[in-house]
Design a protein around this motif. Structure first.
Motif, PDB file in Angstrom:
ATOM      1  N   UNK A   1      -2.163  -6.970 -16.003  1.00 23.03           N
ATOM      2  CA  UNK A   1      -2.089  -6.554 -14.595  1.00 23.03           C
ATOM      3  C   UNK A   1      -2.979  -5.338 -14.341  1.00 23.03           C
ATOM      4  N   UNK A   2      -3.001  -4.414 -15.280  1.00 23.05           N
ATOM      5  CA  UNK A   2      -3.851  -3.232 -15.129  1.00 23.05           C
ATOM      6  C   UNK A   2      -5.328  -3.624 -15.129  1.00 23.05           C
ATOM      7  N   UNK A   3      -5.701  -4.565 -15.993  1.00 26.87           N
ATOM      8  CA  UNK A   3      -7.087  -5.032 -16.005  1.00 26.87           C
ATOM      9  C   UNK A   3      -7.449  -5.701 -14.686  1.00 26.87           C
ATOM     10  N   UNK A   4      -6.547  -6.522 -14.157  1.00 23.47           N
ATOM     11  CA  UNK A   4      -6.809  -7.231 -12.902  1.00 23.47           C
ATOM     12  C   UNK A   4      -6.976  -6.257 -11.740  1.00 23.47           C
ATOM     13  N   UNK A   5      -6.306  -5.129 -11.789  1.00 24.29           N
ATOM     14  CA  UNK A   5      -6.374  -4.145 -10.708  1.00 24.29           C
ATOM     15  C   UNK A   5      -7.543  -3.175 -10.876  1.00 24.29           C
ATOM     16  N   UNK A   6      -8.187  -3.189 -12.020  1.00 26.36           N
ATOM     17  CA  UNK A   6      -9.278  -2.256 -12.313  1.00 26.36           C
ATOM     18  C   UNK A   6     -10.520  -2.617 -11.491  1.00 26.36           C
ATOM     19  N   UNK A   7     -10.998  -1.700 -10.630  1.00 35.00           N
ATOM     20  CA  UNK A   7     -12.174  -1.994  -9.794  1.00 35.00           C
ATOM     21  C   UNK A   7     -13.413  -2.369 -10.613  1.00 35.00           C
ATOM     22  N   UNK A   8     -13.609  -1.725 -11.746  1.00 31.73           N
ATOM     23  CA  UNK A   8     -14.769  -2.044 -12.588  1.00 31.73           C
ATOM     24  C   UNK A   8     -14.667  -3.480 -13.104  1.00 31.73           C
ATOM     25  N   UNK A   9     -13.470  -3.901 -13.501  1.00 32.53           N
ATOM     26  CA  UNK A   9     -13.267  -5.263 -13.977  1.00 32.53           C
ATOM     27  C   UNK A   9     -13.489  -6.251 -12.832  1.00 32.53           C
ATOM     28  N   UNK A  10     -13.024  -5.912 -11.636  1.00 31.41           N
ATOM     29  CA  UNK A  10     -13.223  -6.784 -10.475  1.00 31.41           C
ATOM     30  C   UNK A  10     -14.711  -6.936 -10.153  1.00 31.41           C
ATOM     31  N   UNK A  11     -15.482  -5.858 -10.258  1.00 35.66           N
ATOM     32  CA  UNK A  11     -16.930  -5.941 -10.026  1.00 35.66           C
ATOM     33  C   UNK A  11     -17.598  -6.848 -11.056  1.00 35.66           C
ATOM     34  N   UNK A  12     -17.195  -6.696 -12.297  1.00 38.32           N
ATOM     35  CA  UNK A  12     -17.787  -7.523 -13.362  1.00 38.32           C
ATOM     36  C   UNK A  12     -17.453  -8.999 -13.158  1.00 38.32           C
ATOM     37  N   UNK A  13     -16.229  -9.291 -12.792  1.00 38.37           N
ATOM     38  CA  UNK A  13     -15.847 -10.690 -12.543  1.00 38.37           C
ATOM     39  C   UNK A  13     -16.601 -11.252 -11.343  1.00 38.37           C
ATOM     40  N   UNK A  14     -16.796 -10.435 -10.336  1.00 39.05           N
ATOM     41  CA  UNK A  14     -17.562 -10.859  -9.168  1.00 39.05           C
ATOM     42  C   UNK A  14     -19.005 -11.163  -9.563  1.00 39.05           C
TER      43      UNK A  14
END
Length: 78
Positions: A48-61
């Motif tokens: 859940x913490x990874x999913x909420x991480x903005x850096x992780x969200x940018x990378x997935x995008x």
């Protein structure tokens, strides 16, 4: 010859009254169940913490953008 630690525990356990043996077993099972549940809860919290991480969200995008052309070809759809 010294007894192994497990054999020593078994020996001491056998000397306990039956009611104490049952009580101890229940406590040990309860503790074991808690230990088995804890890693899963920890894993879910980390996910859940990874999913909420903005850096992780940018990378997935970014990854999704790279694969958008391949998804557009329709080969993966039935």
């Amino acid at each position: 010859m010294a007894l192994s630690p497990l054999k020593e525990i078994e020996s001491q356990f056998a000397r306990l009254p039956t009611e104490s043996q049952l009580s101890l077993l229940e406590r040990l099972v309860h503790q074991l169940r808690q230990n088995l549940e804890t890693p899963n809860a920890s894993w879910e919290a980390e996910l859940a913490a990874m999913a909420a991480d903005p850096q992780m969200q940018r990378e997935l995008s970014r990854i999704n953008s790279e694969f958008s052309a391949a998804e557009a070809d329709g080969l993966g759809k039935n």
